[in-house]
Design a protein around this motif. Structure first.
Motif, PDB file in Angstrom:
ATOM      1  N   THR A  40       0.839  -1.198   0.000  1.00  0.00           N
ATOM      2  CA  THR A  40       0.000   0.000   0.000  1.00  0.00           C
ATOM      3  C   THR A  40       0.875   1.249   0.000  1.00  0.00           C
ATOM      4  O   THR A  40       0.537   2.259  -0.636  1.00  0.00           O
ATOM      5  N   ASP A  41       1.978   1.176   0.738  1.00  0.00           N
ATOM      6  CA  ASP A  41       2.965   2.254   0.766  1.00  0.00           C
ATOM      7  C   ASP A  41       3.316   2.732  -0.649  1.00  0.00           C
ATOM      8  O   ASP A  41       3.251   3.918  -0.963  1.00  0.00           O
ATOM      9  N   ASP A  42       3.704   1.784  -1.501  1.00  0.00           N
ATOM     10  CA  ASP A  42       4.104   2.127  -2.868  1.00  0.00           C
ATOM     11  C   ASP A  42       2.939   2.663  -3.673  1.00  0.00           C
ATOM     12  O   ASP A  42       3.083   3.613  -4.464  1.00  0.00           O
ATOM     13  N   ASN A  43       1.771   2.080  -3.498  1.00  0.00           N
ATOM     14  CA  ASN A  43       0.622   2.514  -4.291  1.00  0.00           C
ATOM     15  C   ASN A  43       0.107   3.880  -3.850  1.00  0.00           C
ATOM     16  O   ASN A  43      -0.416   4.638  -4.672  1.00  0.00           O
ATOM     17  N   ALA A  44       0.288   4.215  -2.581  1.00  0.00           N
ATOM     18  CA  ALA A  44      -0.083   5.562  -2.126  1.00  0.00           C
ATOM     19  C   ALA A  44       0.794   6.604  -2.802  1.00  0.00           C
ATOM     20  O   ALA A  44       0.313   7.622  -3.324  1.00  0.00           O
ATOM     21  N   ARG A  45       2.111   6.362  -2.817  1.00  0.00           N
ATOM     22  CA  ARG A  45       3.014   7.327  -3.456  1.00  0.00           C
ATOM     23  C   ARG A  45       2.813   7.337  -4.965  1.00  0.00           C
ATOM     24  O   ARG A  45       2.936   8.384  -5.614  1.00  0.00           O
ATOM     25  N   ALA A  46       2.495   6.164  -5.528  1.00  0.00           N
ATOM     26  CA  ALA A  46       2.225   6.105  -6.966  1.00  0.00           C
ATOM     27  C   ALA A  46       0.972   6.896  -7.331  1.00  0.00           C
ATOM     28  O   ALA A  46       0.874   7.444  -8.445  1.00  0.00           O
ATOM     29  N   LEU A  47       0.009   6.970  -6.412  1.00  0.00           N
ATOM     30  CA  LEU A  47      -1.193   7.771  -6.655  1.00  0.00           C
ATOM     31  C   LEU A  47      -0.824   9.240  -6.848  1.00  0.00           C
ATOM     32  O   LEU A  47      -1.311   9.900  -7.784  1.00  0.00           O
ATOM     33  N   TYR A  67      -6.779   5.928 -10.878  1.00  0.00           N
ATOM     34  CA  TYR A  67      -7.909   5.115 -10.426  1.00  0.00           C
ATOM     35  C   TYR A  67      -7.424   3.778  -9.868  1.00  0.00           C
ATOM     36  O   TYR A  67      -7.919   3.291  -8.844  1.00  0.00           O
ATOM     37  N   CYS A  68      -6.466   3.175 -10.540  1.00  0.00           N
ATOM     38  CA  CYS A  68      -5.931   1.882 -10.105  1.00  0.00           C
ATOM     39  C   CYS A  68      -5.314   1.994  -8.720  1.00  0.00           C
ATOM     40  O   CYS A  68      -5.590   1.182  -7.827  1.00  0.00           O
ATOM     41  N   TYR A  69      -4.490   3.013  -8.508  1.00  0.00           N
ATOM     42  CA  TYR A  69      -3.797   3.156  -7.228  1.00  0.00           C
ATOM     43  C   TYR A  69      -4.760   3.556  -6.105  1.00  0.00           C
ATOM     44  O   TYR A  69      -4.615   3.090  -4.968  1.00  0.00           O
ATOM     45  N   LEU A  70      -5.744   4.397  -6.413  1.00  0.00           N
ATOM     46  CA  LEU A  70      -6.726   4.759  -5.392  1.00  0.00           C
ATOM     47  C   LEU A  70      -7.584   3.544  -5.030  1.00  0.00           C
ATOM     48  O   LEU A  70      -7.927   3.338  -3.849  1.00  0.00           O
ATOM     49  N   ARG A  71      -7.914   2.747  -6.019  1.00  0.00           N
ATOM     50  CA  ARG A  71      -8.674   1.512  -5.760  1.00  0.00           C
ATOM     51  C   ARG A  71      -7.910   0.612  -4.790  1.00  0.00           C
ATOM     52  O   ARG A  71      -8.492  -0.010  -3.894  1.00  0.00           O
ATOM     53  N   PHE A  72      -6.606   0.544  -4.958  1.00  0.00           N
ATOM     54  CA  PHE A  72      -5.767  -0.255  -4.055  1.00  0.00           C
ATOM     55  C   PHE A  72      -5.906   0.249  -2.613  1.00  0.00           C
ATOM     56  O   PHE A  72      -6.058  -0.534  -1.674  1.00  0.00           O
ATOM     57  N   LEU A  73      -5.875   1.565  -2.438  1.00  0.00           N
ATOM     58  CA  LEU A  73      -5.997   2.128  -1.088  1.00  0.00           C
ATOM     59  C   LEU A  73      -7.371   1.834  -0.486  1.00  0.00           C
ATOM     60  O   LEU A  73      -7.483   1.554   0.721  1.00  0.00           O
ATOM     61  N   LEU A  74      -8.407   1.878  -1.309  1.00  0.00           N
ATOM     62  CA  LEU A  74      -9.744   1.561  -0.810  1.00  0.00           C
ATOM     63  C   LEU A  74      -9.799   0.126  -0.284  1.00  0.00           C
ATOM     64  O   LEU A  74     -10.406  -0.143   0.760  1.00  0.00           O
ATOM     65  N   TYR A  75      -9.162  -0.777  -0.998  1.00  0.00           N
ATOM     66  CA  TYR A  75      -9.152  -2.181  -0.585  1.00  0.00           C
ATOM     67  C   TYR A  75      -8.257  -2.389   0.638  1.00  0.00           C
ATOM     68  O   TYR A  75      -8.512  -3.268   1.469  1.00  0.00           O
ATOM     69  N   ALA A  76      -7.229  -1.572   0.764  1.00  0.00           N
ATOM     70  CA  ALA A  76      -6.267  -1.737   1.856  1.00  0.00           C
ATOM     71  C   ALA A  76      -6.819  -1.270   3.197  1.00  0.00           C
ATOM     72  O   ALA A  76      -6.382  -1.750   4.253  1.00  0.00           O
ATOM     73  N   GLU A  77      -7.791  -0.346   3.156  1.00  0.00           N
ATOM     74  CA  GLU A  77      -8.330   0.179   4.412  1.00  0.00           C
ATOM     75  C   GLU A  77      -9.085  -0.910   5.169  1.00  0.00           C
ATOM     76  O   GLU A  77      -9.847  -1.689   4.596  1.00  0.00           O
ATOM     77  N   PHE A 102       0.537   4.193   7.010  1.00  0.00           N
ATOM     78  CA  PHE A 102      -0.698   4.944   7.282  1.00  0.00           C
ATOM     79  C   PHE A 102      -0.504   6.427   6.957  1.00  0.00           C
ATOM     80  O   PHE A 102      -1.329   7.052   6.282  1.00  0.00           O
ATOM     81  N   GLY A 103       0.597   7.002   7.432  1.00  0.00           N
ATOM     82  CA  GLY A 103       0.836   8.419   7.195  1.00  0.00           C
ATOM     83  C   GLY A 103       0.958   8.745   5.718  1.00  0.00           C
ATOM     84  O   GLY A 103       0.425   9.770   5.257  1.00  0.00           O
ATOM     85  N   ARG A 104       1.642   7.890   4.960  1.00  0.00           N
ATOM     86  CA  ARG A 104       1.782   8.149   3.525  1.00  0.00           C
ATOM     87  C   ARG A 104       0.440   8.029   2.807  1.00  0.00           C
ATOM     88  O   ARG A 104       0.203   8.736   1.820  1.00  0.00           O
ATOM     89  N   CYS A 105      -0.419   7.149   3.284  1.00  0.00           N
ATOM     90  CA  CYS A 105      -1.764   7.062   2.694  1.00  0.00           C
ATOM     91  C   CYS A 105      -2.551   8.346   2.936  1.00  0.00           C
ATOM     92  O   CYS A 105      -3.231   8.852   2.030  1.00  0.00           O
ATOM     93  N   ILE A 106      -2.459   8.899   4.141  1.00  0.00           N
ATOM     94  CA  ILE A 106      -3.136  10.159   4.437  1.00  0.00           C
ATOM     95  C   ILE A 106      -2.577  11.270   3.559  1.00  0.00           C
ATOM     96  O   ILE A 106      -3.328  12.123   3.043  1.00  0.00           O
ATOM     97  N   TRP A 107      -1.284  11.288   3.378  1.00  0.00           N
ATOM     98  CA  TRP A 107      -0.635  12.265   2.484  1.00  0.00           C
ATOM     99  C   TRP A 107      -1.208  12.171   1.077  1.00  0.00           C
ATOM    100  O   TRP A 107      -1.594  13.172   0.461  1.00  0.00           O
ATOM    101  N   ALA A 108      -1.271  10.946   0.543  1.00  0.00           N
ATOM    102  CA  ALA A 108      -1.764  10.757  -0.825  1.00  0.00           C
ATOM    103  C   ALA A 108      -3.229  11.139  -0.956  1.00  0.00           C
ATOM    104  O   ALA A 108      -3.642  11.750  -1.955  1.00  0.00           O
ATOM    105  N   LEU A 109      -4.032  10.792   0.036  1.00  0.00           N
ATOM    106  CA  LEU A 109      -5.462  11.121  -0.018  1.00  0.00           C
ATOM    107  C   LEU A 109      -5.681  12.630   0.087  1.00  0.00           C
ATOM    108  O   LEU A 109      -6.540  13.198  -0.610  1.00  0.00           O
ATOM    109  N   GLY A 110      -4.917  13.281   0.943  1.00  0.00           N
ATOM    110  CA  GLY A 110      -5.023  14.731   1.034  1.00  0.00           C
ATOM    111  C   GLY A 110      -4.641  15.420  -0.258  1.00  0.00           C
ATOM    112  O   GLY A 110      -5.286  16.386  -0.689  1.00  0.00           O
ATOM    113  N   PHE A 111      -3.584  14.915  -0.892  1.00  0.00           N
ATOM    114  CA  PHE A 111      -3.181  15.462  -2.192  1.00  0.00           C
ATOM    115  C   PHE A 111      -4.302  15.278  -3.213  1.00  0.00           C
ATOM    116  O   PHE A 111      -4.595  16.177  -4.005  1.00  0.00           O
ATOM    117  N   THR A 112      -4.948  14.120  -3.177  1.00  0.00           N
ATOM    118  CA  THR A 112      -5.982  13.795  -4.160  1.00  0.00           C
ATOM    119  C   THR A 112      -7.183  14.719  -4.049  1.00  0.00           C
ATOM    120  O   THR A 112      -7.705  15.203  -5.066  1.00  0.00           O
TER     121      THR A 112
END
Length: 340
Positions: A40-47, A67-77, A102-112
């Motif tokens: 998930t770490d990699d996919n968050a930064r890839a988003l 969309y692919c990377y965000l979908r990964f985060l949705l499944y990871a939660e 977790f922190g990197r996911c929040i970073w990616a979601l905030g950016f999105t």
């Protein structure tokens, strides 16, 4: 949307290392390795990377990646947290990932959610995921996870998120004051991994609050980090085989691409906030690390695949081309081209 895709870095390897599930974690040379699965770490930064590519080009192929990377985060939660390691059969191997993940996911979601070029339903999906995970930010105990989360939450125009971001940056500032001493201007007793996110969070804190204490901490600690990682104009990231402990010499190896990206992003933020040319020059030095201005004098970019080598070891370059490396290179190149 800038629609200036002609000058974008080579994206060939991004599509090689991404399948319909997400971005693979590792590769053997330039061949993605399914046996190592995904993180998930990699996919968050890839988003973040995919959204930057779409912002700068308007090309729908990058939107599909996002969309692919965000979908990964949705499944990871899972229950307000994120799982991290997933095998090739799409089974997560743990119930809870690391706080840094977790922190990197929040970073990616905030950016999105503040990326206006992205479709509104995508931004809404990211906001829904932030709402589910925001309460877990209160349980973060480690500085880097707090820093990533604070940067992500700072993007979100939401009262509770802004309050939590202020709490997180206050904790980081307190750690700095506790550990700072003569000739040691840092948040801990060592410089280890992803160091630049800490002064980066202080710069964001200054943006949020306009409190000078955050700017003073940011500049003092960033200058200390740059003094510790530059020899002349050559960037020497702290090696992961030993780090740099207070009163000791910095480890030379292994040098990793993520450090050049993180330091570049914080230097660009410092340039934006202070207007000081030295930070833009140091950002350039970080970018040059990828293209050959490093301790080996060799480019880290594979001209055949477009991938980025995984680091510099004592015996030479690490020839594998994993997810963290290509994302770091792409984000660094994209961020710098926006100010050049």
């Amino acid at each position: 949307m800038k629609n200036s895709g002609l000058n974008l870095p080579d994206d060939t390897y991004i599509f090689r290392i991404t399948d319909c599930t997400g971005m693979f974690q590792h590769a053997v040379f330039s061949v993605p390795d399914p046996s190592e699965g995904y993180t998930t770490d990699d996919n968050a930064r890839a988003l973040i990377m995919a959204e930057m590519l779409y912002q700068d080009s308007g090309d729908k192929k990058y939107l599909e990646l996002a969309y692919c990377y965000l979908r990964f985060l949705l499944y990871a939660e899972n229950d307000g947290w994120f799982r991290n390691f997933m095998d090739y059969s799409r089974n997560f191997l743990e119930k809870r990932g690391s706080p840094d993940c977790f922190g990197r996911c929040i970073w990616a979601l905030g950016f999105t959610i503040t990326c206006q070029e992205m479709p509104e339903p995508m931004r809404s999906a990211a906001e829904c995921l932030l709402r589910r995970t925001l309460p877990s930010c209160k349980g973060l105990a480690f500085l880097r996870s707090k820093a990533y989360a604070a940067i992500g939450l700072s993007h979100w125009d939401h009262a509770e998120a802004q309050d939590e971001a202020r709490h997180l940056v206050s904790d980081i500032a307190d750690a700095y004051q506790k550990n700072r001493s003569k000739d040691w201007y840092w948040y801990e007793n060592n410089l280890s991994y992803c160091n630049a996110v800490l002064p980066g969070a202080m710069l964001v804190a200054y943006d949020m609050t306009k409190e000078n204490k955050y700017l003073e901490i940011a500049v003092e600690s960033l200058d200390f980090l740059l003094k510790s990682t530059f020899r002349g104009n050559i960037f020497h990231p702290i090696g992961c085989n030993g780090w740099l402990f207070k009163g000791k010499e910095a480890a030379e190896y292994d040098q990793q691409p993520v450090e050049a990206c993180g330091t570049l992003l914080t230097c660009l933020k410092a340039f934006q906030v202070t207007g000081k040319q030295v930070y833009l020059d140091r950002a350039q030095g970080c970018l040059n690390w990828y293209t050959g201005q490093n301790s080996l004098g060799e480019s880290m970019i594979d001209p055949e695949s477009g991938g980025c080598l995984d680091g510099i070891r004592q015996v030479g370059q690490n020839p594998n081309e994993g997810a963290e490396s290509i994302v770091s290179w792409m984000v660094a190149a994209l961020a710098f081209r926006r100010v050049s």
